[in-house]
Design a protein around this motif. Sequence first.
Motif, PDB file in Angstrom:
ATOM      1  N   THR A 113       2.901 -76.544  73.463  1.00  0.00           N
ATOM      2  CA  THR A 113       1.859 -76.916  72.501  1.00  0.00           C
ATOM      3  C   THR A 113       2.078 -78.318  71.937  1.00  0.00           C
ATOM      4  OG1 THR A 113       3.104 -75.877  70.712  1.00  0.00           O
ATOM      5  CG2 THR A 113       1.471 -74.522  71.834  1.00  0.00           C
ATOM      6  N   TYR A 114       3.254 -78.892  72.198  1.00  0.00           N
ATOM      7  CA  TYR A 114       3.559 -80.226  71.688  1.00  0.00           C
ATOM      8  C   TYR A 114       3.326 -81.260  72.796  1.00  0.00           C
ATOM      9  CZ  TYR A 114       5.759 -77.407  68.101  1.00  0.00           C
ATOM     10  OH  TYR A 114       5.990 -76.478  67.113  1.00  0.00           O
TER      11      TYR A 114
ATOM     12  N   ALA B   9       8.049 -75.178  64.634  1.00  0.00           N
ATOM     13  CA  ALA B   9       6.907 -75.871  64.037  1.00  0.00           C
ATOM     14  C   ALA B   9       7.258 -76.434  62.659  1.00  0.00           C
ATOM     15  CB  ALA B   9       5.718 -74.925  63.931  1.00  0.00           C
TER      16      ALA B   9
END
Length: 261
Positions: free
Chosen positions: A187-188, A134
């Motif tokens: 999550t991306y 992240a």
Amino acid sequence: MRLAMNDVRKQRISESFGAAADRYDEHAGPQRTAAALVADIAQRQSPDGVARILEIGCGTGLLTRDIQTRWPGAELVATDISPQMLDRAASAGLVAGTFLAMDGEAPSFEGEWFDLILSSLAFQWFDDLPAAIARLVALLRPGGSLIFSTMGQGSFAHWRAAHAACDLTPGVPAYPSLDALRAMLATYGDAFAFDETVLLDGQSARALIGHLKGIGAVVPEEGRRPLSPAALRRVMVAYDEAGGRDVYQLLIGRVTRAAQA
């Protein structure tokens, strides 16, 4: 140099790889394969229009030199936790860039700086892989990509099995599975991961140990003590009797930051 959460262990990692810097390339067969995979994917992803590249964990420069060849006009910042590895990469020739001692898990940058962030076989040493990914993605410019290779759960499976046969626990870290890495990247909006298996040269416990010592990858998982000489001999015998050949499972990941509308 900024070190991440476990400063003592990170310092040991730095020293171990630094001590191996002069002989690293002689033992780095899987590392060459992994670096080439990262560079190939990066060039397909971003063949041109790349102004600034960050490399995490450059080691002796296997990937670094490839980056210079493929994007000769880009500004390159090559980093490693080991100053000795950095010196080796910078002195190898054919590379023009900035060489910075840095823990890739705690990057010394802020804001959207880079068109490409590349790393080959460094992320397995991170304390918190999802958080590190992240932080690095946050350094990408819109449309930029993070592309990396790291160790997968299937790496050194025969060495682990030899320990289990002797009722012992190996010091090899618990690497993520491909499914676990895919879950981290889910999550991306634009990301993928896949794996490749690379067979190690040499067929014996001595060959495996020689490889790991040769590249400096000898810092055990947190909380693990080295085996006694007698216990190590038992594991080596079990490994050799089972065939004495092991593999790297390379996990390859790519995250691309959404381009501006």
